[in-house]
Design a protein around this motif. Structure first.
Motif, PDB file in Angstrom:
ATOM      1  N   LEU A 172       0.814  -1.216   0.000  1.00 34.14           N
ATOM      2  CA  LEU A 172       0.000   0.000   0.000  1.00 34.14           C
ATOM      3  C   LEU A 172       0.852   1.273   0.000  1.00 34.14           C
ATOM      4  O   LEU A 172       0.584   2.214  -0.758  1.00 34.14           O
ATOM      5  N   HIS A 173       1.892   1.288   0.841  1.00 35.81           N
ATOM      6  CA  HIS A 173       2.686   2.505   0.968  1.00 35.81           C
ATOM      7  C   HIS A 173       3.584   2.768  -0.233  1.00 35.81           C
ATOM      8  O   HIS A 173       4.217   3.809  -0.309  1.00 35.81           O
ATOM      9  N   GLY A 225     -10.826   1.749   4.525  1.00 36.20           N
ATOM     10  CA  GLY A 225     -10.451   2.933   5.295  1.00 36.20           C
ATOM     11  C   GLY A 225      -8.941   3.119   5.348  1.00 36.20           C
ATOM     12  O   GLY A 225      -8.427   4.227   5.152  1.00 36.20           O
ATOM     13  N   ILE A 226      -8.222   2.030   5.590  1.00 35.52           N
ATOM     14  CA  ILE A 226      -6.755   2.093   5.660  1.00 35.52           C
ATOM     15  C   ILE A 226      -6.184   2.531   4.314  1.00 35.52           C
ATOM     16  O   ILE A 226      -5.295   3.392   4.245  1.00 35.52           O
ATOM     17  N   ILE A 275      -2.334  -4.641   1.954  1.00 31.00           N
ATOM     18  CA  ILE A 275      -2.096  -4.016   3.262  1.00 31.00           C
ATOM     19  C   ILE A 275      -1.274  -4.998   4.080  1.00 31.00           C
ATOM     20  O   ILE A 275      -1.703  -6.142   4.297  1.00 31.00           O
ATOM     21  N   ARG A 276      -0.106  -4.584   4.514  1.00 35.37           N
ATOM     22  CA  ARG A 276       0.769  -5.480   5.265  1.00 35.37           C
ATOM     23  C   ARG A 276       0.084  -5.874   6.568  1.00 35.37           C
ATOM     24  O   ARG A 276      -0.378  -5.020   7.325  1.00 35.37           O
ATOM     25  N   GLN A 277      -0.009  -7.150   6.843  1.00 29.76           N
ATOM     26  CA  GLN A 277      -0.627  -7.629   8.069  1.00 29.76           C
ATOM     27  C   GLN A 277      -0.073  -8.993   8.427  1.00 29.76           C
ATOM     28  O   GLN A 277       0.662  -9.593   7.656  1.00 29.76           O
ATOM     29  N   ARG A 278      -0.419  -9.461   9.621  1.00 28.02           N
ATOM     30  CA  ARG A 278       0.025 -10.779  10.046  1.00 28.02           C
ATOM     31  C   ARG A 278      -0.552 -11.857   9.146  1.00 28.02           C
ATOM     32  O   ARG A 278      -1.732 -11.790   8.791  1.00 28.02           O
ATOM     33  N   ALA A 284     -14.452  -3.047   4.936  1.00 23.68           N
ATOM     34  CA  ALA A 284     -14.614  -1.607   5.189  1.00 23.68           C
ATOM     35  C   ALA A 284     -13.383  -1.041   5.898  1.00 23.68           C
ATOM     36  O   ALA A 284     -12.940   0.077   5.602  1.00 23.68           O
ATOM     37  N   THR A 285     -12.817  -1.811   6.824  1.00 25.03           N
ATOM     38  CA  THR A 285     -11.592  -1.377   7.493  1.00 25.03           C
ATOM     39  C   THR A 285     -10.441  -1.286   6.503  1.00 25.03           C
ATOM     40  O   THR A 285      -9.677  -0.311   6.504  1.00 25.03           O
ATOM     41  N   HIS A 310      -7.144   6.236   3.394  1.00 23.37           N
ATOM     42  CA  HIS A 310      -6.346   7.160   4.199  1.00 23.37           C
ATOM     43  C   HIS A 310      -4.982   7.383   3.563  1.00 23.37           C
ATOM     44  O   HIS A 310      -4.530   8.519   3.394  1.00 23.37           O
ATOM     45  N   GLN A 311      -4.336   6.282   3.181  1.00 21.70           N
ATOM     46  CA  GLN A 311      -2.992   6.382   2.616  1.00 21.70           C
ATOM     47  C   GLN A 311      -3.016   7.091   1.257  1.00 21.70           C
ATOM     48  O   GLN A 311      -2.212   7.999   0.998  1.00 21.70           O
ATOM     49  N   SER A 314      -8.518 -12.224   6.780  1.00 22.89           N
ATOM     50  CA  SER A 314      -8.013 -10.903   6.450  1.00 22.89           C
ATOM     51  C   SER A 314      -8.862  -9.850   7.155  1.00 22.89           C
ATOM     52  O   SER A 314      -9.753 -10.148   7.928  1.00 22.89           O
ATOM     53  N   LEU A 315      -8.535  -8.610   6.896  1.00 21.31           N
ATOM     54  CA  LEU A 315      -9.269  -7.492   7.478  1.00 21.31           C
ATOM     55  C   LEU A 315     -10.696  -7.439   6.951  1.00 21.31           C
ATOM     56  O   LEU A 315     -10.977  -7.873   5.838  1.00 21.31           O
ATOM     57  N   ASN A 316     -11.559  -6.846   7.719  1.00 28.67           N
ATOM     58  CA  ASN A 316     -12.889  -6.493   7.245  1.00 28.67           C
ATOM     59  C   ASN A 316     -12.754  -5.561   6.040  1.00 28.67           C
ATOM     60  O   ASN A 316     -11.873  -4.691   6.013  1.00 28.67           O
TER      61      ASN A 316
END
Lengths: 278, 278
Positions: B216-217, B265-266, B249-252, B261-262, B269-270, B257-259
């Motif tokens: 993402l970044h 949002g992440i 999105i970097r995650q464990r 909507a979350t 934002h970026q 995975s993430l929801n």
């Protein structure tokens, strides 16, 4: 049917006393009673098996499975010890026991049994640690989402004050997709005492607030970081905000801020990224 | 009581034909009928007044207010034109009309009346623009949250394919805290056609996926960026993912995975941050 794991017991009478604990569970909230909780669905059942195996104070008391779901969860059931009873029921009996389903035929009753408290959790965290601290979170959906985000971004512990709601309420467990059972947590005491404790343990504490002084991306790395979030609407108490550093998520000015769980996700992602937790 | 804005009409009979549109609205979904929708609560009522005033194809048909809430919303009601009827009812009458409340005594029926479609929205976007594109979002809570995030991060338009659910379903409006009424949107056609259109308009299109190629970044700034998200679980179709660039999105690592909507949002934002939208 696999012979491994827990014993299967067929239930043909909804009034069978062995499944009394599952009776009309949709109507009740078990969390007040003896630390019981409800796990629903295959994903959460799998998390419960893992939690039980880890021996961190979360155990399974009993499992109730719809007959035609049994083969699909066989591998998960095999992960429970043999002394956890697995009740199996046909659809009519299952529905008569458990009521209308959100659980898709997979239910378990779990119990807290010697979970570590806040002191023990903080004593046990690694030298590099990420903590989510929460104050006054009263909405179970938001709290469940926060746990899901905490799991995704490698949070070591979720520490809530005593005014936050119980993450083992069934809606919170469901929304967390079982993360409540995998991320260590404690819910006790005041937020002021928690802040003192985190400071004593060397945590850099960042309160998330729409009026935060520091932009989220300017938070510096720190071996131990605690992100502190308050309830939506009121946010963190002014006395708390003035005792710690605060961070804001850049967004459009307006009447309404982000949902607290979304804001937590955005902030955890950033803090976990700069500190190497993801 | 203020004399400004719309006319107040006292209702003493729940069967009064003038409030027939509000009867038992909790039981019904109006969205299929003539493009009607329900606005609940003061925050959403305020957004409806603003939308009505903007003349972008969202209008208020009628408002129903619990008598003892009237003074609290007087200033909002003053923002509606005088031809929008404001029905006022005592608690017993209000409850008999509208059923058990989630709306806290503040309700309105709105209507789509000439909202711009996808072509018109894309023709109208600024040279610098941020678009959220969504494919197959079937959960109203998630869609509502996505609109709330879109509003927070300055999204110019939310463009959904025809398989996504209707953001004007009441639950979605409520969860969006009214952002459905402030962020321009269209829901039509296929996602493949939308991608073609966005490309023709010079958008850099980034599909969000746990298996995305780019972190993402590392998404570079672009005057026009479209973030494309698919439904949780299945995610974006493989044929779509192979036709665009993808971001993760970097995650464990883990089962879940993430929801959606979350994650939205992440990512918003970026992308909003690097492109100066916030």
């Amino acid at each position: 049917m696999s012979g491994s794991g827990a014993l299967r017991i067929h239930i043909s009478d909804p009034a069978d006393p062995r499944v009394a604990g599952f009776m009309s569970i949709k109507e009740r909230d078990l969390t007040g009673r003896q630390g019981l909780f409800i796990a629903e669905g295959t994903v959460v059942l799998r998390m419960l098996a893992a939690a039980h195996a880890m021996g961190r104070g979360i155990v399974a008391d009993a499992i109730l499975i719809l007959e035609n779901r049994l083969s699909g969860v066989d591998e998960i059931l095999a992960a429970f010890p043999a002394d956890v009873p697995v009740y199996v029921a046909a659809a009519s009996v299952f529905d008569a026991i458990a009521g209308f389903n959100m659980h898709r035929g997979v239910l378990a009753i779990g119990r807290r049994d010697g979970m570590a408290g806040r002191d023990a959790l903080l004593d046990a965290v690694a030298p590099d640690a990420l903590v989510l601290a929460a104050c006054g979170i009263s909405n179970h959906d938001n709290l469940g989402s926060m746990f899901r985000n905490a799991a995704a971004f490698g949070v070591d512990a979720v520490l809530m004050d005593e005014t936050s709601c119980d993450p083992m309420y069934r809606k919170a467990i469901r929304v967390s997709v079982g993360s409540v059972l995998s991320v260590p947590f404690a819910r006790e005491g005041s937020i002021a005492a928690l802040i003192d404790q985190l400071q004593a343990k060397g945590f850099a504490i960042w309160g998330l607030s729409p009026r935060g002084e520091t932009e989220l991306h300017d938070i510096p790395p720190s071996p131990r970081t605690a992100l502190l979030v308050g309830t939506e609407g009121e946010g963190l108490p002014a006395a708390i905000l003035s005792s710690i550093r605060t961070a804001r998520i850049r967004q459009r000015p307006g009447l309404d801020s982000l949902n607290v769980a979304t804001a937590t996700g955005i902030a955890l992602h950033q803090v976990a990224r700069i500190n190497g937790f993801v």
